[in-house]
Design a protein around this motif. Structure first.
Motif, PDB file in Angstrom:
ATOM      1  N   LYS A  26       0.923  -1.181   0.132  1.00 41.55           N
ATOM      2  CA  LYS A  26       0.004   0.071  -0.042  1.00 41.55           C
ATOM      3  C   LYS A  26       0.910   1.307  -0.174  1.00 41.55           C
ATOM      4  O   LYS A  26       0.243   2.383  -0.410  1.00 41.55           O
ATOM      5  N   GLN A  27       2.107   1.098   0.527  1.00 46.18           N
ATOM      6  CA  GLN A  27       3.112   2.301   0.565  1.00 46.18           C
ATOM      7  C   GLN A  27       4.073   2.343  -0.775  1.00 46.18           C
ATOM      8  O   GLN A  27       4.873   3.051  -0.704  1.00 46.18           O
ATOM      9  N   HIS A  28       3.524   1.415  -1.814  1.00 44.70           N
ATOM     10  CA  HIS A  28       4.359   1.353  -2.828  1.00 44.70           C
ATOM     11  C   HIS A  28       5.672   0.865  -2.575  1.00 44.70           C
ATOM     12  O   HIS A  28       6.813   1.271  -3.292  1.00 44.70           O
ATOM     13  N   GLU A  29       5.793   0.105  -1.888  1.00 37.70           N
ATOM     14  CA  GLU A  29       7.284  -0.478  -1.373  1.00 37.70           C
ATOM     15  C   GLU A  29       6.807  -2.293  -1.667  1.00 37.70           C
ATOM     16  O   GLU A  29       6.162  -2.725  -1.007  1.00 37.70           O
ATOM     17  N   LEU A  30       8.055  -2.752  -2.451  1.00 42.45           N
ATOM     18  CA  LEU A  30       7.971  -4.170  -2.634  1.00 42.45           C
ATOM     19  C   LEU A  30       9.045  -4.753  -1.646  1.00 42.45           C
ATOM     20  O   LEU A  30      10.275  -4.580  -1.867  1.00 42.45           O
ATOM     21  N   ARG A  31       8.561  -5.213  -0.591  1.00 51.12           N
ATOM     22  CA  ARG A  31       9.490  -5.937   0.431  1.00 51.12           C
ATOM     23  C   ARG A  31       9.355  -7.254   0.785  1.00 51.12           C
ATOM     24  O   ARG A  31       8.036  -7.743   0.761  1.00 51.12           O
ATOM     25  N   PHE A  32      10.299  -8.019   0.940  1.00 46.41           N
ATOM     26  CA  PHE A  32      10.133  -9.354   1.171  1.00 46.41           C
ATOM     27  C   PHE A  32      11.027  -9.770   2.435  1.00 46.41           C
ATOM     28  O   PHE A  32      11.877  -8.990   2.679  1.00 46.41           O
ATOM     29  N   GLN A  33      10.682 -10.863   3.206  1.00 48.17           N
ATOM     30  CA  GLN A  33      11.380 -11.264   4.581  1.00 48.17           C
ATOM     31  C   GLN A  33      12.540 -11.735   3.470  1.00 48.17           C
ATOM     32  O   GLN A  33      12.637 -12.406   2.824  1.00 48.17           O
ATOM     33  N   ARG A  34      13.974 -11.626   4.562  1.00 41.50           N
ATOM     34  CA  ARG A  34      15.098 -12.149   4.339  1.00 41.50           C
ATOM     35  C   ARG A  34      15.804 -12.527   5.538  1.00 41.50           C
ATOM     36  O   ARG A  34      15.741 -11.827   6.538  1.00 41.50           O
ATOM     37  N   CYS A  35      16.257 -13.716   5.617  1.00 39.93           N
ATOM     38  CA  CYS A  35      16.824 -14.442   6.622  1.00 39.93           C
ATOM     39  C   CYS A  35      18.083 -13.568   7.278  1.00 39.93           C
ATOM     40  O   CYS A  35      19.060 -13.338   6.296  1.00 39.93           O
ATOM     41  N   SER A  36      17.901 -13.360   8.505  1.00 43.25           N
ATOM     42  CA  SER A  36      19.382 -12.822   8.940  1.00 43.25           C
ATOM     43  C   SER A  36      20.687 -13.803   9.098  1.00 43.25           C
ATOM     44  O   SER A  36      21.522 -13.024   9.311  1.00 43.25           O
ATOM     45  N   ASP A  37      20.098 -14.889   9.041  1.00 47.37           N
ATOM     46  CA  ASP A  37      21.364 -15.860   9.399  1.00 47.37           C
ATOM     47  C   ASP A  37      21.862 -16.445   8.155  1.00 47.37           C
ATOM     48  O   ASP A  37      23.072 -16.404   7.837  1.00 47.37           O
ATOM     49  N   CYS A  38      21.137 -16.689   7.052  1.00 50.69           N
ATOM     50  CA  CYS A  38      21.673 -17.189   5.895  1.00 50.69           C
ATOM     51  C   CYS A  38      21.421 -16.387   4.758  1.00 50.69           C
ATOM     52  O   CYS A  38      22.092 -16.755   3.550  1.00 50.69           O
ATOM     53  N   GLY A  39      20.592 -15.339   4.747  1.00 55.25           N
ATOM     54  CA  GLY A  39      20.260 -14.301   3.532  1.00 55.25           C
ATOM     55  C   GLY A  39      19.282 -14.940   2.585  1.00 55.25           C
ATOM     56  O   GLY A  39      19.273 -14.042   1.879  1.00 55.25           O
ATOM     57  N   THR A  40      18.751 -15.865   3.005  1.00 55.97           N
ATOM     58  CA  THR A  40      17.703 -16.355   1.866  1.00 55.97           C
ATOM     59  C   THR A  40      16.520 -15.604   1.847  1.00 55.97           C
ATOM     60  O   THR A  40      16.072 -15.259   2.975  1.00 55.97           O
ATOM     61  N   TRP A  41      15.953 -15.017   0.884  1.00 56.69           N
ATOM     62  CA  TRP A  41      14.721 -14.207   0.687  1.00 56.69           C
ATOM     63  C   TRP A  41      13.443 -15.423   0.983  1.00 56.69           C
ATOM     64  O   TRP A  41      13.845 -16.422   0.366  1.00 56.69           O
TER      65      TRP A  41
END
Ligand SMILES: [Zn+2]
Length: 105
Positions: A26-41
Motif C-alpha cells: 500500500k506504501q508502494h514498497e515491494l519488500r520481502f522477508q530475508r533471513c538474518s542468518d543465511c540471507g535467503t529471501w
C-alpha cells in the motif's frame, strides 16, 4: 504519483505476516522477508526460514526487477468482479532476489 481511484477488485485477506507485506504494498514498497542468518529471501511471509530453520529475519526492499516465469490469459471471469477485466493475463514473476510473485499487466 499514486492512483487515487478506488480499487474495485477483490483483495486477499491479509492476516499476520501477510498483512505486513500488504502494508508495504500500500506504501508502494515491494519488500520481502530475508533471513538474518543465511540471507535467503522468502515469500509467502512466514516466521521460519525454510533454508536454515532460523527465526531471525527482516523486511528488505526488493529491486523490483525480475523475469517473467510463467503466465496465462484468462478469457472468462473466474469471479463476477473480473467481468469487465477479461481478457487479462495473470503472471508469475521471479524477482532478482529469487522469490516469485503473482501479478498481472
Ligand atoms: Zn536462513
Amino acid at each position: 504519483m499514486a492512483d487515487s481511484r478506488p480499487y474495485k477488485l477483490p483483495l486477499p485477506r491479509a492476516r499476520g505476516r501477510a498483512a505486513e507485506f500488504y502494508t508495504f504494498c500500500k506504501q508502494h514498497e515491494l519488500r520481502f522477508q530475508r533471513c538474518s542468518d543465511c540471507g535467503t529471501w522468502r515469500h509467502i511471509p512466514r516466521d521460519m526460514c525454510a533454508a536454515c530453520g532460523s527465526f531471525k529475519w527482516e523486511w528488505q526492499r526488493s529491486s523490483g526487477k525480475g523475469k517473467l516465469f510463467s503466465w496465462t490469459t484468462a478469457s472468462q471471469p473466474m469471479m463476477p468482479q473480473f467481468a469487465d477485466s477479461v481478457p487479462y493475463s495473470p503472471a508469475i514473476v521471479e524477482l532478482e532476489e529469487g522469490v516469485r510473485i503473482v501479478t498481472h499487466g
